[in-house]
Scaffold this motif. Structure first.
Motif, PDB file in Angstrom:
ATOM      1  N   GLU A 102      38.431  50.965  38.514  1.00 52.82           N
ATOM      2  CA  GLU A 102      37.595  51.477  39.601  1.00 52.82           C
ATOM      3  C   GLU A 102      36.719  50.370  40.158  1.00 52.82           C
ATOM      4  O   GLU A 102      36.550  50.235  41.362  1.00 52.82           O
ATOM      5  N   ARG A 103      36.158  49.561  39.265  1.00 48.09           N
ATOM      6  CA  ARG A 103      35.253  48.516  39.745  1.00 48.09           C
ATOM      7  C   ARG A 103      35.963  47.551  40.683  1.00 48.09           C
ATOM      8  O   ARG A 103      35.405  47.072  41.641  1.00 48.09           O
ATOM      9  N   ARG A 104      37.244  47.251  40.377  1.00 46.09           N
ATOM     10  CA  ARG A 104      37.925  46.207  41.122  1.00 46.09           C
ATOM     11  C   ARG A 104      38.279  46.637  42.541  1.00 46.09           C
ATOM     12  O   ARG A 104      38.573  45.813  43.370  1.00 46.09           O
ATOM     13  N   VAL A 105      38.333  47.927  42.802  1.00 46.43           N
ATOM     14  CA  VAL A 105      38.800  48.363  44.114  1.00 46.43           C
ATOM     15  C   VAL A 105      37.680  49.090  44.850  1.00 46.43           C
ATOM     16  O   VAL A 105      37.915  49.990  45.627  1.00 46.43           O
ATOM     17  N   ASP A 106      36.438  48.702  44.567  1.00 49.54           N
ATOM     18  CA  ASP A 106      35.299  49.381  45.195  1.00 49.54           C
ATOM     19  C   ASP A 106      35.132  48.852  46.612  1.00 49.54           C
ATOM     20  O   ASP A 106      34.419  47.900  46.858  1.00 49.54           O
ATOM     21  N   MET A 107      35.812  49.521  47.569  1.00 47.75           N
ATOM     22  CA  MET A 107      35.867  48.987  48.928  1.00 47.75           C
ATOM     23  C   MET A 107      34.995  49.755  49.898  1.00 47.75           C
ATOM     24  O   MET A 107      35.048  49.511  51.080  1.00 47.75           O
ATOM     25  N   HIS A 108      34.222  50.721  49.400  1.00 47.35           N
ATOM     26  CA  HIS A 108      33.507  51.562  50.363  1.00 47.35           C
ATOM     27  C   HIS A 108      32.025  51.222  50.399  1.00 47.35           C
ATOM     28  O   HIS A 108      31.175  52.077  50.502  1.00 47.35           O
ATOM     29  N   VAL A 143      50.858  33.884  45.419  1.00 45.63           N
ATOM     30  CA  VAL A 143      51.823  33.073  44.665  1.00 45.63           C
ATOM     31  C   VAL A 143      51.443  32.902  43.196  1.00 45.63           C
ATOM     32  O   VAL A 143      52.293  32.531  42.383  1.00 45.63           O
ATOM     33  N   LEU A 144      50.187  33.176  42.840  1.00 40.79           N
ATOM     34  CA  LEU A 144      49.766  33.018  41.449  1.00 40.79           C
ATOM     35  C   LEU A 144      49.777  34.332  40.679  1.00 40.79           C
ATOM     36  O   LEU A 144      49.807  34.334  39.449  1.00 40.79           O
ATOM     37  N   CYS A 145      49.702  35.466  41.393  1.00 41.59           N
ATOM     38  CA  CYS A 145      49.596  36.782  40.742  1.00 41.59           C
ATOM     39  C   CYS A 145      50.681  37.719  41.251  1.00 41.59           C
ATOM     40  O   CYS A 145      51.084  37.643  42.413  1.00 41.59           O
ATOM     41  N   ASP A 146      51.094  38.623  40.394  1.00 41.45           N
ATOM     42  CA  ASP A 146      51.958  39.722  40.813  1.00 41.45           C
ATOM     43  C   ASP A 146      51.084  40.889  41.267  1.00 41.45           C
ATOM     44  O   ASP A 146      49.901  40.977  40.897  1.00 41.45           O
ATOM     45  N   PRO A 147      51.645  41.808  42.063  1.00 40.57           N
ATOM     46  CA  PRO A 147      50.858  42.972  42.503  1.00 40.57           C
ATOM     47  C   PRO A 147      50.253  43.715  41.318  1.00 40.57           C
ATOM     48  O   PRO A 147      50.923  43.959  40.314  1.00 40.57           O
ATOM     49  N   GLY A 148      48.964  44.055  41.449  1.00 42.65           N
ATOM     50  CA  GLY A 148      48.266  44.777  40.386  1.00 42.65           C
ATOM     51  C   GLY A 148      47.585  43.884  39.374  1.00 42.65           C
ATOM     52  O   GLY A 148      46.769  44.355  38.580  1.00 42.65           O
ATOM     53  N   GLU A 149      47.918  42.580  39.380  1.00 42.42           N
ATOM     54  CA  GLU A 149      47.228  41.649  38.483  1.00 42.42           C
ATOM     55  C   GLU A 149      45.894  41.247  39.105  1.00 42.42           C
ATOM     56  O   GLU A 149      45.549  41.667  40.207  1.00 42.42           O
ATOM     57  N   ALA A 150      45.138  40.429  38.382  1.00 45.79           N
ATOM     58  CA  ALA A 150      43.736  40.226  38.782  1.00 45.79           C
ATOM     59  C   ALA A 150      43.315  38.767  38.706  1.00 45.79           C
ATOM     60  O   ALA A 150      43.940  37.941  38.028  1.00 45.79           O
ATOM     61  N   VAL A 151      42.218  38.502  39.416  1.00 41.84           N
ATOM     62  CA  VAL A 151      41.548  37.204  39.404  1.00 41.84           C
ATOM     63  C   VAL A 151      40.100  37.441  38.974  1.00 41.84           C
ATOM     64  O   VAL A 151      39.463  38.405  39.409  1.00 41.84           O
ATOM     65  N   LEU A 152      39.587  36.558  38.145  1.00 35.75           N
ATOM     66  CA  LEU A 152      38.224  36.665  37.623  1.00 35.75           C
ATOM     67  C   LEU A 152      37.255  35.940  38.546  1.00 35.75           C
ATOM     68  O   LEU A 152      37.529  34.824  39.000  1.00 35.75           O
ATOM     69  N   ILE A 153      36.123  36.585  38.835  1.00 34.01           N
ATOM     70  CA  ILE A 153      35.103  35.962  39.690  1.00 34.01           C
ATOM     71  C   ILE A 153      33.731  36.472  39.262  1.00 34.01           C
ATOM     72  O   ILE A 153      33.598  37.618  38.807  1.00 34.01           O
ATOM     73  N   ALA A 154      32.716  35.608  39.390  1.00 37.06           N
ATOM     74  CA  ALA A 154      31.348  35.999  39.044  1.00 37.06           C
ATOM     75  C   ALA A 154      30.682  36.650  40.248  1.00 37.06           C
ATOM     76  O   ALA A 154      30.870  36.223  41.389  1.00 37.06           O
ATOM     77  N   THR A 155      29.894  37.719  39.978  1.00 37.06           N
ATOM     78  CA  THR A 155      29.144  38.376  41.053  1.00 37.06           C
ATOM     79  C   THR A 155      27.666  37.967  40.962  1.00 37.06           C
ATOM     80  O   THR A 155      27.172  37.733  39.852  1.00 37.06           O
ATOM     81  N   PRO A 156      26.968  37.886  42.095  1.00 36.54           N
ATOM     82  CA  PRO A 156      27.424  38.167  43.454  1.00 36.54           C
ATOM     83  C   PRO A 156      28.292  37.033  44.016  1.00 36.54           C
ATOM     84  O   PRO A 156      28.141  35.879  43.627  1.00 36.54           O
ATOM     85  N   TYR A 210      35.199  41.351  37.638  1.00 37.80           N
ATOM     86  CA  TYR A 210      33.865  40.788  37.846  1.00 37.80           C
ATOM     87  C   TYR A 210      33.200  40.361  36.540  1.00 37.80           C
ATOM     88  O   TYR A 210      33.177  41.125  35.571  1.00 37.80           O
ATOM     89  N   ALA A 211      32.646  39.158  36.555  1.00 32.39           N
ATOM     90  CA  ALA A 211      31.696  38.735  35.525  1.00 32.39           C
ATOM     91  C   ALA A 211      30.313  38.930  36.145  1.00 32.39           C
ATOM     92  O   ALA A 211      29.903  38.171  37.024  1.00 32.39           O
ATOM     93  N   TYR A 212      29.621  39.979  35.712  1.00 27.85           N
ATOM     94  CA  TYR A 212      28.360  40.340  36.357  1.00 27.85           C
ATOM     95  C   TYR A 212      27.234  39.394  35.930  1.00 27.85           C
ATOM     96  O   TYR A 212      26.971  39.215  34.741  1.00 27.85           O
ATOM     97  N   LEU A 213      26.574  38.811  36.927  1.00 27.20           N
ATOM     98  CA  LEU A 213      25.386  37.992  36.671  1.00 27.20           C
ATOM     99  C   LEU A 213      24.165  38.803  37.093  1.00 27.20           C
ATOM    100  O   LEU A 213      24.238  39.637  37.989  1.00 27.20           O
ATOM    101  N   GLU A 223      33.877  34.943  29.337  1.00 28.68           N
ATOM    102  CA  GLU A 223      34.654  35.413  28.186  1.00 28.68           C
ATOM    103  C   GLU A 223      34.582  36.938  28.072  1.00 28.68           C
ATOM    104  O   GLU A 223      35.593  37.608  27.855  1.00 28.68           O
ATOM    105  N   LYS A 224      33.379  37.480  28.229  1.00 26.93           N
ATOM    106  CA  LYS A 224      33.206  38.932  28.084  1.00 26.93           C
ATOM    107  C   LYS A 224      33.993  39.679  29.162  1.00 26.93           C
ATOM    108  O   LYS A 224      34.690  40.671  28.873  1.00 26.93           O
ATOM    109  N   ALA A 225      33.894  39.217  30.399  1.00 29.16           N
ATOM    110  CA  ALA A 225      34.604  39.886  31.488  1.00 29.16           C
ATOM    111  C   ALA A 225      36.113  39.820  31.274  1.00 29.16           C
ATOM    112  O   ALA A 225      36.835  40.801  31.508  1.00 29.16           O
ATOM    113  N   LEU A 226      36.594  38.675  30.815  1.00 30.85           N
ATOM    114  CA  LEU A 226      38.027  38.513  30.578  1.00 30.85           C
ATOM    115  C   LEU A 226      38.503  39.425  29.458  1.00 30.85           C
ATOM    116  O   LEU A 226      39.538  40.105  29.587  1.00 30.85           O
ATOM    117  N   GLN A 227      37.753  39.467  28.366  1.00 29.08           N
ATOM    118  CA  GLN A 227      38.152  40.311  27.233  1.00 29.08           C
ATOM    119  C   GLN A 227      38.090  41.797  27.585  1.00 29.08           C
ATOM    120  O   GLN A 227      38.947  42.582  27.168  1.00 29.08           O
TER     121      GLN A 227
END
Length: 534
Positions: A26-32, A163-176, A195-198, A218-222
């Motif tokens: 849910e967090r990853r697709v919060d588009m609204h 080219v690096l990910c298949d559909p449905g896979e993810a990329v890690l990024i720090a917020t904001p 998200y790695a929440y800061l 590390e925490k966000a990835l795990q």
């Protein structure tokens, strides 16, 4: 599936703990962020993907569309909207228009009007390699064969995610983080963000607000892996948008080593690298490191839209030593090419080292610094905390004391109130900030617009201050201070720390508010400056 996820998330916002408790899917697709999904009508003319693209456009561009429909103009529309929301440098049109209209820019030869190598004309890729070697302080000359040219960094994010990910896979990024990345990686590639929440509190290994640490990555990835999410890459923004942070060499090395341990690609966006406007701050490019921990998985992007104040010229470049990645991205360049005449102009611009160093960068940095000083001085006068940084076009501002209950709904109401008063800002939710009440303001604008825009902001904040005082008199005291940023050299606090205004302290709060109001409306400070006393 994505649409059903969006529709199922209505009204679920709150504090950091509540956000972190939500499943990653849910967090990853919060588009609204800017719309209520219940208001969204599925179009029978569009595919599921088309409807998703439609909801993206409807939600993220409300303020942008309002601005373009009612732009401020000093003569034609003085009551129009002032745009402090879009990250553009509006300080150097005089310099850039003069340089881009000189005779050397106007070459027109047959190769420029024909299909190019989709990676970009070789003359431009060679020039980009020399440019990045010089300004990134690379230990050895960078190679043109590792350079790819596209029409902007948004296209680069989209191509790399595909080219690096298949559909449905993810990329890690720090917020904001800059929110445009969400749609760049999702719309074509159906790649999500983890998200790695800061946060603003300084605890443990953090030495500054919103500090990115390996522990948080590390925490966000795990957490993602525990939910069965495959993470393929890490995105680093350096200098960081919206915080303005510049990562040290040791920090960069730590992040890259983390990625290597987990076999993650690292996409490093350095688009503001020449917009560090204070001598006290030093930018370190990944391309300037003596040794990359994992060169085959390290990909660096840069463009001219920010550093050269030409966001209307769509040009971005990727540097990667991985030829598999380069060739895969190049196959998508067919959709994202840069036209031949523009490639020539960009090459001419980048090779003019004397003009860049002696004319443009000197003037641009001085203007950015002056504009930043003006806006931050205004914030100090208003008693508003902010992060004190020296890179980019933005200031990350703490408006939490103007939120009574500290929710994202209230943040959104404040954002709309600014817009109703004809000034466009960016609210923290647009950057997936975990704490309601943070806003980004763009200061790279002309003085008269900065002055009028700050007047409009002041009006909103003073009205809100009075409303909160009135509400606190009527309602019993509730402390909403958890998570407030610590008072350090990194966060400038220019007024009292906001305290719960219970019974005995309400009169003191009123008195301090009155005193601040009188100080702001008085010209005593202007007349009696430190220089005059000296």
């Amino acid at each position: 599936q994505a649409l059903s996820e969006i529709a199922g998330m209505g009204g679920r916002r709150g504090h950091l703990q509540e956000i972190r408790a939500r499943p990653l899917t849910e967090r990853r697709v919060d588009m609204h962020s800017f719309c209520n999904p219940s208001d969204f009508q599925r179009s029978p003319y569009l595919s599921a993907r088309g409807n998703i693209a439609n909801i993206f456009r409807g939600s993220t561009e409300e303020g942008y569309k309002a601005y373009h429909a009612d732009k401020y103009d000093e003569d034609k529309n003085p009551n129009g909207i002032i745009n402090f929301g879009t990250s553009e440098n509006k300080l150097c049109f005089d310099l850039m228009s003069k340089r881009l209209t000189q005779t050397d820019m106007n070459l027109m030869e047959p190769p420029l009007l024909q299909y190019p190598d989709w990676k970009g004309h070789m003359f431009l890729r060679e020039e980009v390699a020399r440019f990045l070697t010089y300004y990134c302080k690379a230990p050895a000359p960078l190679k043109a064969e590792n350079v790819i040219v596209l029409n902007g960094c948004g296209s680069l994010f989209s191509a790399l995610a595909t080219v690096l990910c298949d559909p449905g896979e993810a990329v890690l990024i720090a917020t904001p983080f800059y929110g445009g990345i969400t749609q760049s990686v999702f719309l074509y590639g159906n790649v999500k963000l983890v998200y790695a929440y800061l946060d603003s509190k300084i605890t443990g290994t953090s030495t500054r607000p919103f500090q990115l640490t390996v522990e948080k990555l590390e925490k966000a990835l795990q957490d993602a892996r525990a939910e069965g999410v495959t993470v393929r890459a890490l995105i680093l923004l350096n200098p960081q948008n919206p915080l303005g942070d510049i990562y040290s060499l040791s920090e960069l090395r730590d992040y890259l080593e983390f990625a290597k341990r987990h076999e993650l690609h690292v996409i490093v966006d350095e688009i503001y690298m020449l917009s560090v406007f204070d001598e006290s701050a030093t930018f370190h490019s990944v391309l300037g490191m003596d040794r990359l921990p994992d060169p085959q998985r390290t990909h660096v992007m840069w463009g001219i839209s920010k550093d050269f104040a030409v966001s209307g010229i769509r040009f971005g470049t990727l540097y990667t030593e991985n030829q598999d990645v380069a060739n895969a991205v190049a196959s998508l360049c067919y959709f994202h090419g840069v036209c031949g005449p523009v490639q020539h102009k960009v090459a001419q611009l980048l090779r003019d080292r004397d003009w860049i160093n002696q004319v443009y960068l000197r003037a641009n940095h001085a203007r950015l610094k002056a504009a930043h000083t003006y806006v931050t001085d205004e914030l100090k006068t208003l008693g508003v905390p902010f992060l004190n940084r020296n890179a980019g076009f933005f200031v990350w501002i703490d408006f939490r004391k103007y939120l009574r209950t500290g929710t994202f709904e209230e943040e959104m109401l404040l954002w709309r109130r600014f817009l109703d008063n004809k000034v466009l800002l960016s609210c923290g939710k647009a950057f997936e900030c975990s704490e309601p009440g943070w806003f980004r303001i763009i200061f790279a604008d002309k003085t008269h617009r900065l002055q009028l825009g700050m007047q409009r902001i002041r009006k909103v904040l003073e009205e809100r201050e009075q409303e909160i005082l009135a509400e606190e008199k009527e309602q019993p005291c509730q402390s909403e201070q958890d998570g407030k940023a610590d008072s350090t050299d990194e966060v400038i606090f220019v007024s009292r720390q906001q305290e719960p205004t219970c019974a005995g302290s309400s009169n003191l709060g009123d008195l301090i508010g009155l005193l601040q109001q009188q100080m702001r409306s008085s010209d005593w400070l202007q007349k009696n400056t430190a220089e005059q006393f000296a």
